[in-house]
Design a protein around this motif. Structure first.
Motif, PDB file in Angstrom:
ATOM      1  N   GLY A 143      44.403  33.135  42.075  1.00  0.00           N
ATOM      2  CA  GLY A 143      44.023  33.804  43.308  1.00  0.00           C
ATOM      3  C   GLY A 143      44.821  33.667  44.314  1.00  0.00           C
ATOM      4  N   GLN A 144      45.422  32.447  44.624  1.00  0.00           N
ATOM      5  CA  GLN A 144      46.356  32.341  45.616  1.00  0.00           C
ATOM      6  C   GLN A 144      47.644  32.995  45.448  1.00  0.00           C
ATOM      7  N   GLU A 145      48.096  33.031  44.433  1.00  0.00           N
ATOM      8  CA  GLU A 145      49.517  33.715  44.388  1.00  0.00           C
ATOM      9  C   GLU A 145      49.395  35.060  44.097  1.00  0.00           C
ATOM     10  N   PHE A 146      48.653  35.453  43.423  1.00  0.00           N
ATOM     11  CA  PHE A 146      48.611  37.120  43.128  1.00  0.00           C
ATOM     12  C   PHE A 146      47.522  37.857  43.392  1.00  0.00           C
ATOM     13  N   GLY A 147      46.113  37.229  43.694  1.00  0.00           N
ATOM     14  CA  GLY A 147      44.769  37.990  43.770  1.00  0.00           C
ATOM     15  C   GLY A 147      44.340  38.655  42.564  1.00  0.00           C
ATOM     16  N   PHE A 148      45.162  38.397  41.434  1.00  0.00           N
ATOM     17  CA  PHE A 148      44.673  39.068  40.381  1.00  0.00           C
ATOM     18  C   PHE A 148      44.956  38.112  38.996  1.00  0.00           C
ATOM     19  N   PHE A 149      44.100  38.025  38.181  1.00  0.00           N
ATOM     20  CA  PHE A 149      44.294  37.628  36.832  1.00  0.00           C
ATOM     21  C   PHE A 149      43.407  38.252  35.780  1.00  0.00           C
ATOM     22  N   GLN A 150      43.697  38.016  34.568  1.00  0.00           N
ATOM     23  CA  GLN A 150      42.741  38.351  33.405  1.00  0.00           C
ATOM     24  C   GLN A 150      42.407  37.255  32.829  1.00  0.00           C
ATOM     25  N   VAL A 151      41.207  37.603  32.189  1.00  0.00           N
ATOM     26  CA  VAL A 151      40.311  36.611  31.318  1.00  0.00           C
ATOM     27  C   VAL A 151      40.216  37.121  29.900  1.00  0.00           C
ATOM     28  N   ILE A 152      40.319  36.131  28.982  1.00  0.00           N
ATOM     29  CA  ILE A 152      39.940  36.419  27.544  1.00  0.00           C
ATOM     30  C   ILE A 152      39.031  35.284  27.126  1.00  0.00           C
ATOM     31  N   ASN A 153      38.434  35.515  25.840  1.00  0.00           N
ATOM     32  CA  ASN A 153      37.455  34.391  25.347  1.00  0.00           C
ATOM     33  C   ASN A 153      36.229  34.415  26.577  1.00  0.00           C
ATOM     34  N   HIS A 154      35.837  35.559  26.943  1.00  0.00           N
ATOM     35  CA  HIS A 154      35.058  35.548  28.135  1.00  0.00           C
ATOM     36  C   HIS A 154      33.424  35.689  27.707  1.00  0.00           C
ATOM     37  N   GLY A 155      33.267  35.874  26.446  1.00  0.00           N
ATOM     38  CA  GLY A 155      31.855  35.884  25.877  1.00  0.00           C
ATOM     39  C   GLY A 155      31.201  37.221  25.877  1.00  0.00           C
ATOM     40  N   ILE A 156      31.926  38.331  26.275  1.00  0.00           N
ATOM     41  CA  ILE A 156      31.508  39.608  26.170  1.00  0.00           C
ATOM     42  C   ILE A 156      32.131  40.217  24.725  1.00  0.00           C
ATOM     43  N   PRO A 157      30.802  40.816  23.875  1.00  0.00           N
ATOM     44  CA  PRO A 157      31.455  40.999  22.632  1.00  0.00           C
ATOM     45  C   PRO A 157      32.117  42.382  22.791  1.00  0.00           C
ATOM     46  N   GLU A 158      33.266  42.437  22.108  1.00  0.00           N
ATOM     47  CA  GLU A 158      34.183  43.598  22.173  1.00  0.00           C
ATOM     48  C   GLU A 158      33.556  44.936  21.929  1.00  0.00           C
ATOM     49  N   ASN A 159      32.453  44.924  21.109  1.00  0.00           N
ATOM     50  CA  ASN A 159      32.136  46.415  20.905  1.00  0.00           C
ATOM     51  C   ASN A 159      31.448  46.907  22.178  1.00  0.00           C
ATOM     52  N   VAL A 160      30.817  45.897  23.118  1.00  0.00           N
ATOM     53  CA  VAL A 160      29.972  46.209  24.184  1.00  0.00           C
ATOM     54  C   VAL A 160      31.002  47.027  25.040  1.00  0.00           C
ATOM     55  N   ALA A 161      32.331  46.486  25.230  1.00  0.00           N
ATOM     56  CA  ALA A 161      33.217  46.993  26.257  1.00  0.00           C
ATOM     57  C   ALA A 161      33.973  48.255  25.433  1.00  0.00           C
ATOM     58  N   THR A 162      33.956  48.501  24.243  1.00  0.00           N
ATOM     59  CA  THR A 162      34.617  49.582  23.695  1.00  0.00           C
ATOM     60  C   THR A 162      33.460  50.779  23.572  1.00  0.00           C
ATOM     61  N   LEU A 181      29.074  35.734  37.471  1.00  0.00           N
ATOM     62  CA  LEU A 181      28.835  34.280  37.847  1.00  0.00           C
ATOM     63  C   LEU A 181      29.346  33.023  37.053  1.00  0.00           C
ATOM     64  N   THR A 182      29.714  33.219  35.865  1.00  0.00           N
ATOM     65  CA  THR A 182      30.721  32.252  35.319  1.00  0.00           C
ATOM     66  C   THR A 182      32.217  32.076  36.218  1.00  0.00           C
ATOM     67  N   ILE A 183      32.699  33.050  36.470  1.00  0.00           N
ATOM     68  CA  ILE A 183      33.864  32.954  37.179  1.00  0.00           C
ATOM     69  C   ILE A 183      33.855  32.533  38.965  1.00  0.00           C
ATOM     70  N   LEU A 184      32.649  32.911  39.454  1.00  0.00           N
ATOM     71  CA  LEU A 184      32.562  32.506  40.904  1.00  0.00           C
ATOM     72  C   LEU A 184      32.058  30.992  40.856  1.00  0.00           C
ATOM     73  N   GLU A 185      31.470  30.714  39.742  1.00  0.00           N
ATOM     74  CA  GLU A 185      31.158  29.190  39.912  1.00  0.00           C
ATOM     75  C   GLU A 185      32.227  28.406  39.615  1.00  0.00           C
ATOM     76  N   LEU A 186      33.165  28.665  38.791  1.00  0.00           N
ATOM     77  CA  LEU A 186      34.462  28.070  38.560  1.00  0.00           C
ATOM     78  C   LEU A 186      35.240  28.045  39.882  1.00  0.00           C
ATOM     79  N   VAL A 205      40.280  42.258  33.647  1.00  0.00           N
ATOM     80  CA  VAL A 205      41.143  42.044  34.861  1.00  0.00           C
ATOM     81  C   VAL A 205      40.408  41.638  36.242  1.00  0.00           C
ATOM     82  N   VAL A 206      40.529  40.588  36.728  1.00  0.00           N
ATOM     83  CA  VAL A 206      39.683  40.142  37.891  1.00  0.00           C
ATOM     84  C   VAL A 206      40.523  40.319  39.154  1.00  0.00           C
ATOM     85  N   ASN A 207      40.038  40.713  40.234  1.00  0.00           N
ATOM     86  CA  ASN A 207      40.926  40.846  41.540  1.00  0.00           C
ATOM     87  C   ASN A 207      40.103  40.274  42.557  1.00  0.00           C
TER      88      ASN A 207
END
Length: 406
Positions: free
Chosen positions: A58-77, A161-166, A243-245
């Protein structure tokens, strides 16, 4: 009988109305993948390491990606497929007609965005909070739209909520700070058809997001580009990643420790691309301001306090024009100065004063400003150029003058 469905993008060359001015075009030069943007594994047991990675990104790029996030892949696809079906199976006329009677907005390629030039995309936006109520006004074609997209939004809410809490824990802000003060307010899905000449067009103009964070699913086709050290870089399409920005509001709350950066979307000539962006925003009546726990004499507030709904109303942040320079009354959010040209004289004056105080320091606030943005330039100036004995205590007042117009 099959319905005839003429598409605006089934053409052999790019019409003039889609050609951006030379200085704004992506051009022919290949844009490299930015391997520096971290892919962060949220499933790791080392929580402190995950927090460190989030803050650094967040400091260097303002962007990052997350994996193993708990959302089933079929929900996104399934959600991506639903939007692809929505864009492919309805004519533009049908989308506009239905949207005029329902609680969603379809924006086709005919919308003028800047000096008569159109974006190479179709877009649907609709509110998502409160979810159960909003779903009743969403599209009912495809038939599974509301069920599939509703499940996706609920999953993204939990991830946000998970990301914001971290991030809270990393910044030292009280736990749960965002639980009641954030909502998944808006979904924006884009369809970027294959383009005969991508060097001439844009899918989305360069812009900053008016959110706390934005969570994007781009499937397996890249097209998102981020400004890194003054150069456009591609964000890789990582399988089953989000992707999270960092948005404007989180930059303010962190008092500039996290950065909101410019980004855009480009097209390609080989295949269509569909992306889904979820904007996680403060609640409308939230007062957005630097978190008090982060402020002290050496770290004064860099931003004014403002009601989030006032910012939205004044800036038209979710309107068609997302280029920050087109948003009126941004002084409500960003005090007095924003564009480099507006503060050039002040920067030169401050540079001259510090050159007298610190001979040989070769300071250039202008370069820092271009590279890091206003808030981070302020921090970098203190870190790299201001010595303890020569006036760290004076740096805040001088930099406030330059950056806040005080």
């Amino acid at each position: 009988m099959e319905k005839h469905n003429t598409k605006w993008f089934n053409i052999e060359c790019v019409p003039h109305c889609f050609k951006f001015p030379q200085e704004e075009r992506p051009g022919d030069a290949p844009i490299p993948i930015c391997n520096k943007i971290p892919v962060i594994d949220l499933g790791k047991s080392q929580k402190n390491e995950t927090i460190k990675q989030l803050l650094q990104a967040g400091q260097e790029f303002g962007f990052f990606q997350v994996i193993n996030h708990g959302i089933p892949e079929n929900v996104a696809t399934q959600t991506l497929s639903t939007f692809e079906e929505f864009f492919n199976n309805m004519t533009d006329e049908e989308k506009v007609h239905v949207a005029s009677r329902k609680g969603w907005i379809f924006t086709g390629s005919q919308e003028e965005v800047k000096n008569g030039v159109h974006l190479w995309r179709d877009n649907i936006k609709h509110p998502c909070h409160p979810l159960e109520k909003c779903m009743q006004s969403w599209p009912d074609k495809p038939a599974t739209y509301r069920e599939v997209v509703g499940r996706y939004v609920a999953e993204i809410r939990m991830l946000s909520l998970t990301i914001l809490e971290l991030i809270c824990q990393g910044l030292g802000i009280e736990s749960g700070y965002f639980n009641e003060q954030s909502e998944v307010q808006l979904l924006s899905a884009n369809n970027y058809p294959a383009c005969p000449d991508p060097s001439l067009t844009l899918g989305i103009l360069k812009h900053f997001d008016p959110s706390l964070i934005t969570i994007i699913y781009q499937g397996n086709v890249s097209g998102l580009q981020v400004l890194v050290d003054g150069k456009w870089m591609c964000v890789e399409a990582v399988p089953n990643a989000f992707v999270v920005n960092i948005g404007n509001q989180l930059e303010i709350i962190s008092n500039g420790k996290l950065r909101s950066v410019e980004h855009r979307a480009v097209t390609n000539s080989k295949e269509a691309r569909t992306s889904i962006a979820i904007f996680v925003n403060p609640t409308p009546n939230s007062i957005v301001e630097p978190a008090k726990v982060l402020l002290n004499d050496s770290n004064p507030p860099l931003y004014k306090s403002i009601l989030y709904k006032d910012f939205i109303n004044a800036s038209k942040a979710f309107g068609a024009h997302t280029d920050r320079k087109r948003q009126p009354d941004t002084d409500l959010l960003f005090p007095k100065v924003w564009d480099f040209a507006e503060i050039k004289e002040k920067l030169l004056l401050v540079e001259a004063e510090w050159m007298d105080k610190l001979p040989g320091s070769n300071i250039s606030l202008r370069k820092l400003y271009y590279r890091f943005g206003r808030a981070r330039a302020y921090e970098k100036f203190k870190e790299e150029f201001v010595s303890e004995e020569n006036g760290r205590k004076h740096a805040p007042s001088l930099l406030q003058y330059a950056y806040l117009g005080q």
